[in-house]
Design an enzyme around this catalytic site. Sequence first.
Site, PDB file in Angstrom:
ATOM      1  N   ARG A  18       0.301  15.335  23.705  1.00  0.00           N
ATOM      2  CA  ARG A  18       1.373  16.316  23.930  1.00  0.00           C
ATOM      3  C   ARG A  18       1.146  17.579  23.114  1.00  0.00           C
ATOM      4  NH1 ARG A  18       6.449  13.547  22.154  1.00  0.00           N
ATOM      5  NH2 ARG A  18       4.953  12.692  20.721  1.00  0.00           N
ATOM      6  N   ASN A  36       6.518  12.064  26.455  1.00  0.00           N
ATOM      7  CA  ASN A  36       6.073  10.690  26.675  1.00  0.00           C
ATOM      8  C   ASN A  36       7.064   9.989  27.588  1.00  0.00           C
ATOM      9  OD1 ASN A  36       3.813  10.807  25.022  1.00  0.00           O
ATOM     10  ND2 ASN A  36       4.895  10.036  23.234  1.00  0.00           N
TER      11      ASN A  36
END
Length: 93
Positions: A18, A36
């Site tokens: 990320r 996520n």
Amino acid sequence: MRHVHVIVHGRVQGVGYRFALQQFAQKHGLTGWVRNRRDDAVEAVLVGDPVAVDTALAWMEQGPAGAEVTSLETAGGAFATPLGDGFQIRPNA
């Protein structure tokens, strides 16, 4: 502008995916978000110049060091949820 919703499968959590995607997106002038998912995938929305979005998708197939991407699911189109400015890391889904 191109809008793409992406779900990244494989070993993509716990490897900085990320954060690395956020840095990549900001460098290429993309807006959107990444988070996520409960199923161990990573989900993202990318918005920007079509060439920049394609470049990001190519990067996402590999990810950062330590990631093992097995597949990408993509869908295009406009999104009803306002994306705001910049590229954000959102809370887990």
